[in-house]
Each structure stands twice: as C-alpha cells, then as structure tokens.
Design an enzyme around this catalytic site. Structure first.
Site, PDB file in Angstrom:
ATOM      1  N   CYS A  61       1.983  10.013  18.693  1.00  0.00           N
ATOM      2  CA  CYS A  61       3.321   9.952  17.779  1.00  0.00           C
ATOM      3  C   CYS A  61       4.299  10.842  18.026  1.00  0.00           C
ATOM      4  O   CYS A  61       5.453  10.441  18.536  1.00  0.00           O
ATOM      5  CB  CYS A  61       3.002   9.779  16.313  1.00  0.00           C
ATOM      6  SG  CYS A  61       2.073   8.188  15.809  1.00  0.00           S
ATOM      7  N   HIS A  62       3.918  12.099  18.065  1.00  0.00           N
ATOM      8  CA  HIS A  62       4.873  12.989  18.048  1.00  0.00           C
ATOM      9  C   HIS A  62       4.548  14.047  18.870  1.00  0.00           C
ATOM     10  O   HIS A  62       5.126  15.285  18.871  1.00  0.00           O
ATOM     11  CB  HIS A  62       5.395  13.576  16.751  1.00  0.00           C
ATOM     12  CG  HIS A  62       5.769  12.503  15.816  1.00  0.00           C
ATOM     13  ND1 HIS A  62       5.113  11.876  14.991  1.00  0.00           N
ATOM     14  CD2 HIS A  62       7.205  11.615  15.615  1.00  0.00           C
ATOM     15  CE1 HIS A  62       5.812  10.838  14.220  1.00  0.00           C
ATOM     16  NE2 HIS A  62       7.035  10.657  14.951  1.00  0.00           N
ATOM     17  N   GLY A  63       3.398  13.893  19.580  1.00  0.00           N
ATOM     18  CA  GLY A  63       3.079  15.047  20.623  1.00  0.00           C
ATOM     19  C   GLY A  63       2.368  16.242  20.033  1.00  0.00           C
ATOM     20  O   GLY A  63       2.170  17.117  21.005  1.00  0.00           O
ATOM     21  N   TYR A 118      14.870   8.580  13.944  1.00  0.00           N
ATOM     22  CA  TYR A 118      13.525   9.008  14.640  1.00  0.00           C
ATOM     23  C   TYR A 118      13.531  10.036  15.515  1.00  0.00           C
ATOM     24  O   TYR A 118      12.981  10.908  15.628  1.00  0.00           O
ATOM     25  CB  TYR A 118      12.957   7.753  15.201  1.00  0.00           C
ATOM     26  CG  TYR A 118      11.324   7.645  15.362  1.00  0.00           C
ATOM     27  CD1 TYR A 118      10.634   8.036  14.298  1.00  0.00           C
ATOM     28  CD2 TYR A 118      10.756   7.617  16.933  1.00  0.00           C
ATOM     29  CE1 TYR A 118       9.029   8.035  14.578  1.00  0.00           C
ATOM     30  CE2 TYR A 118       9.669   7.629  16.904  1.00  0.00           C
ATOM     31  CZ  TYR A 118       8.557   8.098  15.971  1.00  0.00           C
ATOM     32  OH  TYR A 118       7.240   7.901  15.836  1.00  0.00           O
TER      33      TYR A 118
END
Lengths: 442, 184
Positions: free
Chosen positions: B148-150, A315
């Site tokens: 979640c991932h910016g 991840y």
C-alpha cells in the site's frame, strides 16, 4: 435582498394555504423572483447540477437498497460473500439493476466532478469572502460529508478494493496511538486502535463493519440534503456573488431567477447529463477499479490499492509523508484548511479577474491538484525517468503537497501586500450593458 | 412566606439547576449504550485462541493462519535469514521495542526478543501503518514489503524503512508440541 416578498396568492385556495403554511411563497421568492446578478456565467450553473445529482444518488440509492444485502457472510465455498453476490444479482437478475447500479456508481463520480468545479469557481471569484463566509463553510461541510458517504458506499460491494479501502481509511485513526499509546496496562492498545476497533466492531474490518457502513451510507445523504438547505438559505441572504466580484447595487444589476437562470442551469445540466449518460451506457466501469470485481479477501492485499479518483490528491499527500501521524495530520489538515479560506485570503478584491498575480497562482494550484491526483494513482515505489535521471514519484508528491499548503497559508494572506489589482467596473449593469446606469452614491 | 430576591436562591433556581443537571446527566448516560454497541460484541471477543499445526511448513516457506480475524504469519526462516536478522544493530532500527506480547513491554527489538525458537517467526501480518497485508520475501531487507505505502520489514518483521511506525506485532503464542503452536 431577502425578506421582501412579492408573492401574491391569486386563488382562494392559495390564499387559504398562504395564511397557514406559506410554502408557495417560499418557493416563489427563492426560485422565481429571486434577484440574481445578470452576469453569472456557465461556472455558476453547477449549484443546480449538484442538486440534481444529489437527487439522482438518493433515488437510485433507495432503489438499490431494496436489493442489496449488507452481509460479509461467506458464500460459494468461502470465495464470495452475501453482499458481493447481491451486487452481482443486481447486475444480472434484477430488472434494470445494471442501469441503476451504473447510474449510482457513475453518479458519484459526476457529483464529485461537479463539486470540484463548484469549489474551484468559488475560489476563483472570491465567493467565500464577506459576507459569504458561512455559505462557504457550509459548502466545505457538505464536501466532507460527501467524502464520508462516498467512502461508505465504496465499501458496500465488498470487493477487494472495498475491503482494503475500509481497512486503510479506518486505520488512519490508529495514528492516534502515537499520541496516547496505552489505554490501560502493558500491551494495552492505544487510543487510536481502540477507536479503530470501535469503528470495526471487531479486531479487523468485517461483517459488523459492513453492516454499520450500510446504515451510515443510507443516513448521510439526508444529512447532505439538510446541509444543502442551509447552504441555499445562507446563499439567499447576501445573494449570489458574480464573476466580477462586485456587489449588486440595485435592480438594474439583476434579473429574476426564473426564467433566466432556471433555463441557463437547465441547459448546462442537459450538457452535463449527456457526459453522465455517455459514461453510464458506454464506459460504465471507466472510473471503477477492476479489482473490486474480486470478492474481498482479508488475507491478501491487492498489489496496488488506490481510492476512487476524487480522493487521489489526498491519498498522494498521505503517501508523501514518511511519518504515520504526520501523514494523517497532513491529510486531514488539507481538508480542514478549506474551512479557513474566507479569512486566509486577505485581498479586498473578490474576483481573480482583477488580480493578475493571484490568477497565476490559482491556475498553478489547479494544476497541482491534478498532478497530486495523478501521483496518487501511481504505485508507491514508482519512478519517473527524466532524461537519464531517475526521480522517485515521492518527490513531486512532496513538492505538490507543499505547494497546496503554501497556496493557502502564504500566497493567500501575503500576496495582496505586493499585488496591485486591476480597476473594477463601477457596476454589473455597466459592465454587462456597456452603458453607465444612474445609481445611488456608493 | 415566599419572597423574590436576587441574592437568595429560590425554589425556581433550585428546580432550574436540578432539571438541567438531570437532563445533562441523563443524556450522557443514555448516550453510552449507543456508543458502546459499536464495540466488538461478545461473540467476536469469544474467538480468543487457536491451535495450529506447522509441521508442513518447509524451510523458507510461510503459512498464513487467521486469529481474531487477523492474519498470522508463521515463517520458517532459513539459516541465512536468521543470521541476517541477528546481525542487525539495535541502533539501525526505527522502532527499538520488541512489540512482543509474550515479553515485557520495554524489551528491546533484538532478534532473540522477536521469536521463541530461531527458526519460527510468528507475526500478526498487518502493516502497522494502515493495516494492509505485507508481501512475503520482498523489499530491500529480505522480509516484507507492504504494497500500500511501501513500508519494508526485515526477516524478523522489524520495520526498516517507510511510513509504518512499529515493528510487526508478535501475537501471544506458545509451542505446545515440536511443531504445534497455540495462538492467543
């Protein structure tokens, strides 16, 4: 080492059986007399530990499936779902349901802990090198199927983490939209979106997705069991590697599997199960995420979503790359790289005990995997404050990702060109017993 | 009279090839229902359009509706947000296409091409990176931030920074009253 059966059926019944289905002969040759290097250390007990945990997961899983309902249909005025409620019913109403579910959930973590130790051990002692390449590749395949199984299982309780893990992972395929942007006319979805919708059975993760994931979660452990059978078969052709990484030269180098390794494996299995039992009984939610006790809500993503601990390094790699398709390629590339390890490592010396430089790169690699795991657990915008300087966590994650690939594609193939390995003992017997054994010329 | 030679096809060769062909074709055709059953079912496809009343949404507020099991953001933008979105040069946008299902595909991502009425921003509220729901009024561009991932989006739902490749999609919609929208 294989094919020389020493099995002697002793009774009339076993003789009768042996000439019809030599299953006792197979068991005898593989689990009793199988000649095993006499110097295997604790790190070689994880194969047996893994087999045990596969059995634990299958048995607890079959029982849980008797009580679980894979339906996302809403209940309780739309605030919960049939699946979520059935898991809560297992926890509260089913006799020993809490124990079975905690055994299953923590069993997955212990399974992954054991598989990572097993993989690092194989890397350290050069167990992937000739003639054990197929053995290693089967192991990587088992690991990949384990990851898929664990992912499907994590979706089933239909909590917030379940739902959003399913959303993020299935959306990895939508990155392929950047390869084939249109399947048909204007505004038609790309090939990645079409694959994602095919996986979902809808336009988003939903009821259809939950049902099929349950079906696959039940199927894949049996695929793993089949692969484990092949893995053990491939192990029994060349026999075990060992911490010295040198070949077995004769009977003086081996001991029969039973009782020597049945007892050794059993002893360390007991120690490992104590850790497992400690988690199950005292900290059953230690590795879990509290957000998964919130029923799935398709309209609200939790502020911080993370996978289970055993997938965090991958991840972190995904998040460290600012471009979608490239990030997904790096994620899958990190897994696929493992398949090529037998050929990437060009040193003729198997065991890193005799490779003074490689040993150091190996431990940096272990630390790198742990660092990536930690970074994967942090929020994407997180920042380290190091002596007045702000370091966005993105940067250590990028360096860690880079080192992961450098280790496999630069260090492994090219280090042997400059590394001088230490001298290896002549034989296992000599190293273990301290006396030179008479032996045939090499 | 039957003879066996290697240069002439025999009846055995014919049966061998014919059987192989039928088996391969049959396996291929039989596989399709097993693959296609996983695609969205007729019941899912039937839920194609919704009509929504947006009159209760105040300036600066956003409401979320569900269309085809996806969240649809309806945001009533302030004058400041509209001005900010209009001021952005096309060259500052990572994704220069409007991604508006009501317009031709190659329409540029100007603010005008992202909306029908300047005050009303209608978006599919799914981050184009990996499908999370972006948070409203967060991030450096006044629009959305994906937790979640910016990924960060501006007040027209256009991607400005982060791993998402595309602007937030604009669903097919039309105003059927002053404050009534039909989506789909």
């Amino acid at each position: 080492m294989s094919g020389n059966s020493t099995y002697q059926p002793k009774t009339g019944l076993t003789r009768w059986l042996d000439s019809r289905l030599p299953i006792l002969r197979l068991a005898h040759d593989t689990m009793t007399t199988f000649p095993t290097p006499r110097n295997l250390n604790v790190w070689y007990t994880f194969g047996a530990i893994l087999t045990f945990f596969l059995a634990v997961q299958i048995v607890t899983g079959i029982v849980l499936a008797m009580h679980f309902l894979p339906s996302a249909v809403l209940t309780n005025g739309g605030t919960s779902s049939v699946a979520f409620d059935s898991v809560e019913s297992i926890m509260r109403d089913v006799n020993y349901g809490w124990l079975l579910r905690y055994m299953h959930a923590n069993g997955a973590s212990m399974f992954f802990l054991a598989v990572y130790i097993h993989m690092f051990r194989g890397l350290y002692y050069g167990s992937s090198k000739a003639p054990r390449e197929i053995l290693w590749i089967l192991g990587v395949l088992i690991y990949v199927v384990m990851v898929a199984t664990a992912f499907f299982g994590y979706v089933l309780p239909w909590g917030q983490m379940s739902f959003w893990a399913a959303t993020v992972i299935t959306n990895l395929f939508s990155a392929l939209d950047q390869v084939v942007p249109h399947m048909g006319g204007a505004h038609a979805p790309g090939i990645g979106t079409m694959i994602a919708q095919w996986l979902w059975g809808g336009f988003a993760v939903g009821d259809a997705t939950l049902n099929r994931f349950f079906s696959l979660h039940y199927l894949l452990p049996f695929v793993i069991a089949g692969l484990v059978g092949l893995h053990i078969w491939a192990l029994h052709v060349p026999g075990n590697n060992n911490p010295l990484g040198i070949d077995v030269q004769g009977p003086q180098d081996t001991v029969p599997f039973h009782p020597y390794y049945t007892v050794k494996d059993g002893f360390y299995l007991c120690l490992f199960v104590i850790i497992y039992a400690f988690l199950v009984f005292f900290h059953p939610d230690f590795v879990g995420n509290p957000d998964n006790y919130t029923p799935a809500n398709p309209l609200v993503t939790p502020p911080h979503i993370v996978p289970e601990w055993y997938l965090l390094p991958f991840y972190a790699m995904l998040r460290s790359i600012p471009q979608k398709l490239f990030g997904v390629l790096v994620l899958f590339g990190a897994l696929a790289t493992l398949l090529f390890v037998p050929w990437l490592d060009t040193s003729r010396v198997r065991s890193m005990r005799f490779r003074p430089m490689m040993k150091q790169f190996f431990w940096v690699f272990v630390a790198d995997c742990i660092l990536l795991g930690y970074l994967g657990s942090q929020e994407p915008q997180a920042v380290w404050h190091l002596g007045g300087i702000d370091v966005p966590l993105l940067w250590p994650a990028r360096i860690g990702t880079l080192y992961y690939f450098v280790f496999f594609f630069v260090v492994m193939p090219f280090l042997p060109l400059i590394e001088t390995p230490l001298e290896r003992p002549k034989s296992i017997a000599e190293a273990v017993l301290g006396t030179a054994q008479p032996q045939a010329a090499e | 009279m039957a003879t066996t030679t290697t240069d002439e096809p025999t009846r055995r060769d014919f049966i061998y090839i014919a059987t192989g062909t039928v088996a391969a074709l049959g396996a291929g055709l039989a596989a399709w229902p097993f693959i296609d059953q996983m695609n969205p079912s007729s019941a899912v496809l039937a839920l194609s359009s919704i009509e929504i009343d947006v009159s209760a949404i105040q300036e600066g507020q956003q409401a979320v509706f569900t269309w085809r099991s996806k969240p649809v953001f309806v945001r009533r933008r302030t004058q400041k947000e509209i001005a900010e979105a209009e001021a952005v040069a096309l060259s500052d946008l990572p994704d220069k296409l409007a991604r508006n299902l009501n317009l031709p595909e190659d329409a540029p991502a100007t603010d005008k091409n992202r909306i029908e009425k300047p005050q009303w921003l209608v978006l599919i509220g799914i981050c184009t990176h990996l499908g999370c729901i972006p948070l409203n009024n967060q991030g450096d561009f006044g629009g959305y931030l994906c937790p979640c991932h910016g990924s960060q989006y501006d007040t027209a739902g256009r991607i400005r920074r982060g791993p998402a490749p595309e602007n937030l999609a604009v669903p097919p919609y039309a105003f059927i009253g002053p404050a009534k929208i039909k989506i789909g």
